[in-house]
Design an enzyme around this catalytic site. Structure first.
Site, PDB file in Angstrom:
ATOM      1  N   HIS A 116      -2.025  -5.674   1.708  1.00 52.80           N
ATOM      2  CA  HIS A 116      -3.364  -6.264   1.572  1.00 52.80           C
ATOM      3  C   HIS A 116      -3.200  -7.696   1.060  1.00 52.80           C
ATOM      4  O   HIS A 116      -2.254  -7.987   0.322  1.00 52.80           O
ATOM      5  CB  HIS A 116      -4.198  -5.469   0.554  1.00 52.80           C
ATOM      6  CG  HIS A 116      -5.442  -6.189   0.105  1.00 52.80           C
ATOM      7  ND1 HIS A 116      -6.623  -6.127   0.819  1.00 52.80           N
ATOM      8  CD2 HIS A 116      -5.674  -7.015  -0.952  1.00 52.80           C
ATOM      9  CE1 HIS A 116      -7.529  -6.881   0.200  1.00 52.80           C
ATOM     10  NE2 HIS A 116      -6.975  -7.418  -0.871  1.00 52.80           N
TER      11      HIS A 116
ATOM     12  N   TYR B 123     -12.760  -1.788  -3.393  1.00 55.37           N
ATOM     13  CA  TYR B 123     -13.215  -1.970  -2.010  1.00 55.37           C
ATOM     14  C   TYR B 123     -14.739  -1.840  -1.879  1.00 55.37           C
ATOM     15  O   TYR B 123     -15.235  -1.509  -0.801  1.00 55.37           O
ATOM     16  CB  TYR B 123     -12.536  -0.941  -1.102  1.00 55.37           C
ATOM     17  CG  TYR B 123     -11.107  -1.309  -0.700  1.00 55.37           C
ATOM     18  CD1 TYR B 123     -10.842  -2.452   0.060  1.00 55.37           C
ATOM     19  CD2 TYR B 123     -10.022  -0.511  -1.056  1.00 55.37           C
ATOM     20  CE1 TYR B 123      -9.554  -2.781   0.449  1.00 55.37           C
ATOM     21  CE2 TYR B 123      -8.720  -0.837  -0.673  1.00 55.37           C
ATOM     22  CZ  TYR B 123      -8.502  -1.977   0.089  1.00 55.37           C
ATOM     23  OH  TYR B 123      -7.218  -2.313   0.480  1.00 55.37           O
TER      24      TYR B 123
ATOM     25  N   ARG C   6      -1.834 -14.200   4.420  1.00 57.42           N
ATOM     26  CA  ARG C   6      -2.524 -13.510   5.524  1.00 57.42           C
ATOM     27  C   ARG C   6      -1.776 -13.716   6.850  1.00 57.42           C
ATOM     28  O   ARG C   6      -1.708 -12.807   7.687  1.00 57.42           O
ATOM     29  CB  ARG C   6      -3.988 -13.955   5.614  1.00 57.42           C
ATOM     30  CG  ARG C   6      -4.787 -13.385   4.425  1.00 57.42           C
ATOM     31  CD  ARG C   6      -6.216 -13.834   4.420  1.00 57.42           C
ATOM     32  NE  ARG C   6      -7.018 -13.206   5.477  1.00 57.42           N
ATOM     33  CZ  ARG C   6      -7.559 -12.001   5.387  1.00 57.42           C
ATOM     34  NH1 ARG C   6      -7.374 -11.251   4.305  1.00 57.42           N
ATOM     35  NH2 ARG C   6      -8.300 -11.526   6.370  1.00 57.42           N
TER      36      ARG C   6
ATOM     37  N   PHE D 105     -15.487   4.034   7.292  1.00 54.30           N
ATOM     38  CA  PHE D 105     -14.121   4.339   6.882  1.00 54.30           C
ATOM     39  C   PHE D 105     -13.921   4.306   5.361  1.00 54.30           C
ATOM     40  O   PHE D 105     -12.823   4.511   4.864  1.00 54.30           O
ATOM     41  CB  PHE D 105     -13.118   3.391   7.566  1.00 54.30           C
ATOM     42  CG  PHE D 105     -13.356   1.915   7.302  1.00 54.30           C
ATOM     43  CD1 PHE D 105     -12.913   1.314   6.131  1.00 54.30           C
ATOM     44  CD2 PHE D 105     -14.007   1.131   8.243  1.00 54.30           C
ATOM     45  CE1 PHE D 105     -13.108  -0.041   5.887  1.00 54.30           C
ATOM     46  CE2 PHE D 105     -14.214  -0.232   8.012  1.00 54.30           C
ATOM     47  CZ  PHE D 105     -13.769  -0.818   6.831  1.00 54.30           C
TER      48      PHE D 105
ATOM     49  N   ASN E 143      -1.832   0.187   6.835  1.00 55.31           N
ATOM     50  CA  ASN E 143      -1.353  -1.100   7.357  1.00 55.31           C
ATOM     51  C   ASN E 143      -0.464  -1.855   6.364  1.00 55.31           C
ATOM     52  O   ASN E 143      -0.305  -3.064   6.445  1.00 55.31           O
ATOM     53  CB  ASN E 143      -2.530  -1.959   7.850  1.00 55.31           C
ATOM     54  CG  ASN E 143      -3.492  -2.336   6.749  1.00 55.31           C
ATOM     55  OD1 ASN E 143      -3.363  -1.883   5.611  1.00 55.31           O
ATOM     56  ND2 ASN E 143      -4.465  -3.172   7.059  1.00 55.31           N
TER      57      ASN E 143
ATOM     58  N   THR F 166      -5.208  -7.187  10.651  1.00 52.48           N
ATOM     59  CA  THR F 166      -5.493  -5.932   9.935  1.00 52.48           C
ATOM     60  C   THR F 166      -4.977  -4.722  10.709  1.00 52.48           C
ATOM     61  O   THR F 166      -4.390  -3.811  10.133  1.00 52.48           O
ATOM     62  CB  THR F 166      -7.020  -5.799   9.721  1.00 52.48           C
ATOM     63  OG1 THR F 166      -7.479  -6.980   9.065  1.00 52.48           O
ATOM     64  CG2 THR F 166      -7.372  -4.578   8.897  1.00 52.48           C
TER      65      THR F 166
ATOM     66  N   LYS G 265       0.823  -1.217   0.000  1.00 52.90           N
ATOM     67  CA  LYS G 265       0.000   0.000   0.000  1.00 52.90           C
ATOM     68  C   LYS G 265       0.861   1.273   0.000  1.00 52.90           C
ATOM     69  O   LYS G 265       2.061   1.229   0.302  1.00 52.90           O
ATOM     70  CB  LYS G 265      -0.931  -0.027   1.212  1.00 52.90           C
ATOM     71  CG  LYS G 265      -1.949  -1.173   1.170  1.00 52.90           C
ATOM     72  CD  LYS G 265      -2.932  -1.041   2.327  1.00 52.90           C
ATOM     73  CE  LYS G 265      -3.960  -2.152   2.306  1.00 52.90           C
ATOM     74  NZ  LYS G 265      -4.982  -1.977   3.370  1.00 52.90           N
TER      75      LYS G 265
ATOM     76  N   ARG H  20       2.733  -6.432   9.052  1.00 49.59           N
ATOM     77  CA  ARG H  20       1.986  -5.292   9.604  1.00 49.59           C
ATOM     78  C   ARG H  20       2.503  -4.882  10.976  1.00 49.59           C
ATOM     79  O   ARG H  20       2.470  -3.691  11.324  1.00 49.59           O
ATOM     80  CB  ARG H  20       0.489  -5.617   9.633  1.00 49.59           C
ATOM     81  CG  ARG H  20      -0.139  -5.528   8.235  1.00 49.59           C
ATOM     82  CD  ARG H  20      -1.486  -6.162   8.216  1.00 49.59           C
ATOM     83  NE  ARG H  20      -2.243  -5.882   6.999  1.00 49.59           N
ATOM     84  CZ  ARG H  20      -3.353  -6.513   6.673  1.00 49.59           C
ATOM     85  NH1 ARG H  20      -3.825  -7.466   7.464  1.00 49.59           N
ATOM     86  NH2 ARG H  20      -3.999  -6.208   5.570  1.00 49.59           N
TER      87      ARG H  20
ATOM     88  N   GLU I 221     -10.310 -10.361  -7.278  1.00 47.82           N
ATOM     89  CA  GLU I 221      -9.331  -9.273  -7.116  1.00 47.82           C
ATOM     90  C   GLU I 221      -8.225  -9.350  -8.166  1.00 47.82           C
ATOM     91  O   GLU I 221      -7.786  -8.323  -8.680  1.00 47.82           O
ATOM     92  CB  GLU I 221      -8.753  -9.304  -5.697  1.00 47.82           C
ATOM     93  CG  GLU I 221      -9.813  -8.924  -4.674  1.00 47.82           C
ATOM     94  CD  GLU I 221      -9.328  -8.937  -3.219  1.00 47.82           C
ATOM     95  OE1 GLU I 221     -10.132  -8.592  -2.347  1.00 47.82           O
ATOM     96  OE2 GLU I 221      -8.158  -9.278  -2.961  1.00 47.82           O
TER      97      GLU I 221
HETATM   98  P1  CMP Z   1      -7.426  -4.483   3.720  1.00 46.93           P
HETATM   99  O1  CMP Z   1      -6.917  -5.847   4.026  1.00 46.93           O
HETATM  100  O2  CMP Z   1      -6.835  -3.798   2.546  1.00 46.93           O
HETATM  101  O3  CMP Z   1      -9.011  -4.552   3.538  1.00 46.93           O
HETATM  102  C1  CMP Z   1      -9.869  -3.477   3.867  1.00 46.93           C
HETATM  103  C2  CMP Z   1      -9.144  -2.363   4.538  1.00 46.93           C
HETATM  104  O4  CMP Z   1      -9.971  -1.483   5.248  1.00 46.93           O
HETATM  105  C3  CMP Z   1      -8.239  -2.950   5.610  1.00 46.93           C
HETATM  106  O5  CMP Z   1      -7.150  -3.591   5.000  1.00 46.93           O
HETATM  107  C4  CMP Z   1      -7.922  -1.747   6.446  1.00 46.93           C
HETATM  108  O6  CMP Z   1      -6.793  -1.023   5.948  1.00 46.93           O
HETATM  109  C5  CMP Z   1      -9.184  -0.919   6.265  1.00 46.93           C
HETATM  110  N1  CMP Z   1      -9.965  -0.925   7.501  1.00 46.93           N
HETATM  111  C6  CMP Z   1     -10.579  -1.969   8.064  1.00 46.93           C
HETATM  112  N2  CMP Z   1     -11.215  -1.586   9.192  1.00 46.93           N
HETATM  113  C7  CMP Z   1     -10.977  -0.273   9.321  1.00 46.93           C
HETATM  114  C8  CMP Z   1     -11.353   0.683  10.286  1.00 46.93           C
HETATM  115  N3  CMP Z   1     -12.106   0.357  11.345  1.00 46.93           N
HETATM  116  N4  CMP Z   1     -10.926   1.947  10.111  1.00 46.93           N
HETATM  117  C9  CMP Z   1     -10.165   2.266   9.033  1.00 46.93           C
HETATM  118  N5  CMP Z   1      -9.779   1.392   8.070  1.00 46.93           N
HETATM  119  C10 CMP Z   1     -10.184   0.135   8.232  1.00 46.93           C
END
Ligand code: CMP
Length: 136
Positions: free
Chosen positions: A115, A49, A85, A57, A112, A91, A9, A102, A126
């Site tokens: 992905h 997304y 993962r 968010f 983070n 996450t 990212k 992460r 995807e």
């Molecule tokens: P990702 O694995 O890319 O999939 C969805 C993304 O949403 C996740 O990583 C986070 O970066 C983001 N995300 C998930 N929950 C939250 C949250 N509560 N606030 C902000 N970002 C979030």
């Protein structure tokens, strides 16, 4: 062999972490079968997304993902989806285990660093969202 879709990212690209993260990908036994650097538009991020479109968010997440460059990857390995993962960690970097990407590099739940797809069906969706057949 299984394929998964992964991203480095913008927060990690900005901090010159592409090399370190790609080294980890190779050390973990993944074959890189697709790789490109893009600056996605807000619309592309929203499409990618879309499953999160009702979440509070969503706007911040898609603005962040279109704020800089992202590395898009197709990774291949036995058990690629769950293994990637595990290597990424939780996450929220605050909840991620020691030794995960992460934990080491993530700055916040939004920033983070990486992905990874969460299931066989999403991996396939995807991959085809970002890559055409001749690129992988
Ligand atoms: P990702 O694995 O890319 O999939 C969805 C993304 O949403 C996740 O990583 C986070 O970066 C983001 N995300 C998930 N929950 C939250 C949250 N509560 N606030 C902000 N970002 C979030």
């Amino acid at each position: 062999m299984q394929k998964t879709f992964a991203m480095i990212k913008p927060d990690a690209v900005e901090r010159n972490l592409i090399g370190k993260i790609l080294s980890r990908v190779e050390e973990e036994g993944f074959k890189i079968s697709g790789l490109k650097l893009v600056e996605m538009s807000k619309k592309q991020a929203e499409g990618f997304y879309s499953v999160h479109s009702d979440r509070p968010f969503f706007n911040d997440l898609t603005a962040y993902m279109s704020s800089g460059k992202t590395v898009l990857m197709v990774l291949e390995r036995e058990d690629a989806i769950s293994h990637w993962r595990t290597v990424m960690g939780a996450t929220n970097p605050e909840e991620a285990n020691e030794g995960t990407i992460r934990k080491e590099f993530g700055e916040s739940i939004e920033r983070n660093s990486t992905h990874g797809s969460d299931a066989v069906e999403t991996a396939s969706e995807e991959i085809s969202y970002w890559f055409s057949g001749f690129e992988i």
